[in-house]
Design an enzyme around this catalytic site. Structure first.
Site, PDB file in Angstrom:
ATOM      1  N   LYS A  55       4.691   3.565 -12.581  1.00  0.00           N
ATOM      2  CA  LYS A  55       3.287   3.424 -11.881  1.00  0.00           C
ATOM      3  C   LYS A  55       2.150   3.588 -12.892  1.00  0.00           C
ATOM      4  CE  LYS A  55       5.027   5.266  -7.473  1.00  0.00           C
ATOM      5  NZ  LYS A  55       5.350   6.301  -6.610  1.00  0.00           N
ATOM      6  N   GLN A  99       3.832  12.090  -5.326  1.00  0.00           N
ATOM      7  CA  GLN A  99       5.351  11.598  -5.368  1.00  0.00           C
ATOM      8  C   GLN A  99       6.088  12.480  -4.454  1.00  0.00           C
ATOM      9  OE1 GLN A  99       6.095   8.897  -6.738  1.00  0.00           O
ATOM     10  NE2 GLN A  99       8.300   8.892  -6.361  1.00  0.00           N
ATOM     11  N   ASP A 122      -0.742   5.868  -0.359  1.00  0.00           N
ATOM     12  CA  ASP A 122       0.182   5.412   0.047  1.00  0.00           C
ATOM     13  C   ASP A 122       0.406   4.857   1.713  1.00  0.00           C
ATOM     14  OD1 ASP A 122       2.522   6.009  -1.483  1.00  0.00           O
ATOM     15  OD2 ASP A 122       2.184   8.175  -1.812  1.00  0.00           O
TER      16      ASP A 122
END
Ligand code: GUN
Length: 297
Positions: A55, A99, A122
Site C-alpha cells: 500500500k 490494518q 476503507d
C-alpha cells in the site's frame, strides 16, 4: 495471461492506478498539497506487513503522501484511538486506514468508530456503511468496489442479472451485496448456514465468493456462462514438503470449464483492492478540499 476466461485484475488495476496518478497533479495544483494516506499497522503480523508495504509503495508511486504508523502489539485501545484522533485532526491527511486484524485486546469496532468518516478510505465506519445502504455518496470498501469494477468491465450493464454473494462479512459480503443491488441485480446474500448452497449458486449469472474457505465453490456449482469473482486468499499445503500455495474460495481449474469468466488467485481481485484504496484517497482528498469528485473514477 492468455486464457480469455481469466479476468486480468492485475492489468486492470495497473491502468486504474496510472489514471489516478495522472489525476493527482490537478489536485496538487488546486489544493496546494498532495493527497495524504495514513496507514496504521499494529504489531508484526507478517501478512499485514506485506499488505502495508504494498500500500505504501503504491501510494508514493501515485504521487501521494504515505504516512505509516507502526505501534507495538501491546498498545492500549485508548492509545490507538488517541493516534486515530491525532490523524483525524491532521489537515495533511485525507485517508486513514487501520490494518485489520487488530490484537485481541483491542475492539476493532471502537477503533473504526473513532475514524473521521470523511477520512475513512476503507469505508468501514457505520456512517459510510449507512450511506451505502441508502444510496448516498459514501466511501465504499475497496475489495467490493474493485470487484464491481471488474464485473462492469466484463459485463457492461448488470441490470436484472441474478447475483449470488457467498459470505456475509462487513468488509466484503455485505457491501458487495449493496453495490450489486444498486446496479439493479437481483441479489442473494448466501453464507455458511444457507441451505442447498450449491443450488443457490447455480442460479447465478454473477457469483462473488468471499467466505475464506479454500476452493469451496466447485465447477458444477457454476451455471454455464456465469461470471465468477473469487475474493478468497487461502494458503494451503502445495503437496511439496514444507511449501504452501495460494488458492481462492473457488476451485478455479474446474470452474474454467463452466464460467464465461473468472478472477484468478493471485492476480484477480487482490490488486484491485490497493488500486481502489488510492481511488478512495483521491476522492476523499477532493471532498475534503471542497473540490468536485474527480471524473471517471
Ligand atoms: N485486512 C484485510 N483486508 C483489509 C482491508 O481491506 N482493510 C483493512 N484496514 N484491513 C484489512
Amino acid at each position: 495471461m492468455t486464457d480469455p476466461t481469466l479476468i486480468d485484475g492485475k492489468a486492470f488495476a495497473a491502468k486504474l492506478r496510472a489514471r489516478i496518478g495522472d489525476a493527482v497533479p490537478d489536485f496538487v495544483k488546486a489544493a496546494g498539497r498532495k493527497p495524504g494516506l495514513a496507514v496504521v499497522l499494529v504489531g508484526e503480523d507478517p501478512a499485514s506487513q506485506v499488505y502495508v508495504r504494498s500500500k505504501g509503495k503504491a501510494t508514493v508511486a501515485a504521487g501521494m503522501e504515505s504516512i505509516e504508523h507502526r505501534p507495538d502489539a501491546d498498545i492500549s485501545q485508548a492509545e490507538l484511538i488517541a493516534l486515530v484522533e491525532k490523524l483525524n485532526s491532521d489537515e495533511a491527511i485525507d485517508g486513514i486506514l487501520v490494518q485489520l486484524p487488530l490484537p485481541d485486546h483491542i475492539d476493532d469496532k471502537a477503533v473504526i468508530a473513532a475514524i473521521e468518516p470523511a477520512k475513512d478510505v476503507d469505508g468501514f465506519h457505520v456512517i459510510n456503511t449507512g450511506k451505502l445502504a441508502v444510496g448516498e455518496d459514501a466511501l465504499v470498501p475497496c475489495t467490493p468496489l474493485g470487484s464491481l469494477m471488474l464485473l462492469k468491465d466484463r459485463l457492461g450493464d448488470l441490470s436484472g442479472l441474478d447475483a449470488v454473494v457467498v459470505g456475509r462479512s462487513n468488509i466484503v459480503g455485505k457491501p458487495m451485496a449493496q453495490l450489486l443491488l444498486q446496479e439493479n441485480c437481483t441479489v442473494t446474500l448466501a453464507h455458511s448456514r444457507t441451505k442447498n448452497l450449491s443450488e443457490v449458486v447455480r442460479r447465478a449469472d454473477i457469483v462473488v465468493a468471499a467466505v475464506g474457505r479454500a476452493e469451496m465453490v466447485k465447477g458444477d456449482w457454476v451455471k454455464p456462462g456465469a461470471v465468477v469473482i473469487d475474493v478468497g486468499i487461502n494458503r494451503i499445503a502445495s503437496g511439496v514438503e514444507g511449501k504452501t500455495r495460494l488458492v481462492g474460495d473457488v476451485a478455479t481449474a474446474e470452474v474454467i470449464g463452466h464460467a464465461a469468466a473468472i478472477t484468478p488467485v493471485p492476480g484477480g481481485v487482490g490488486p484491485m483492492t490497493i488500486a481502489c484504496l488510492l481511488r478512495n484517497t483521491l476522492v476523499a482528498a477532493h471532498r475534503r478540499a471542497g473540490l468536485p469528485d474527480p471524473e471517471g473514477f
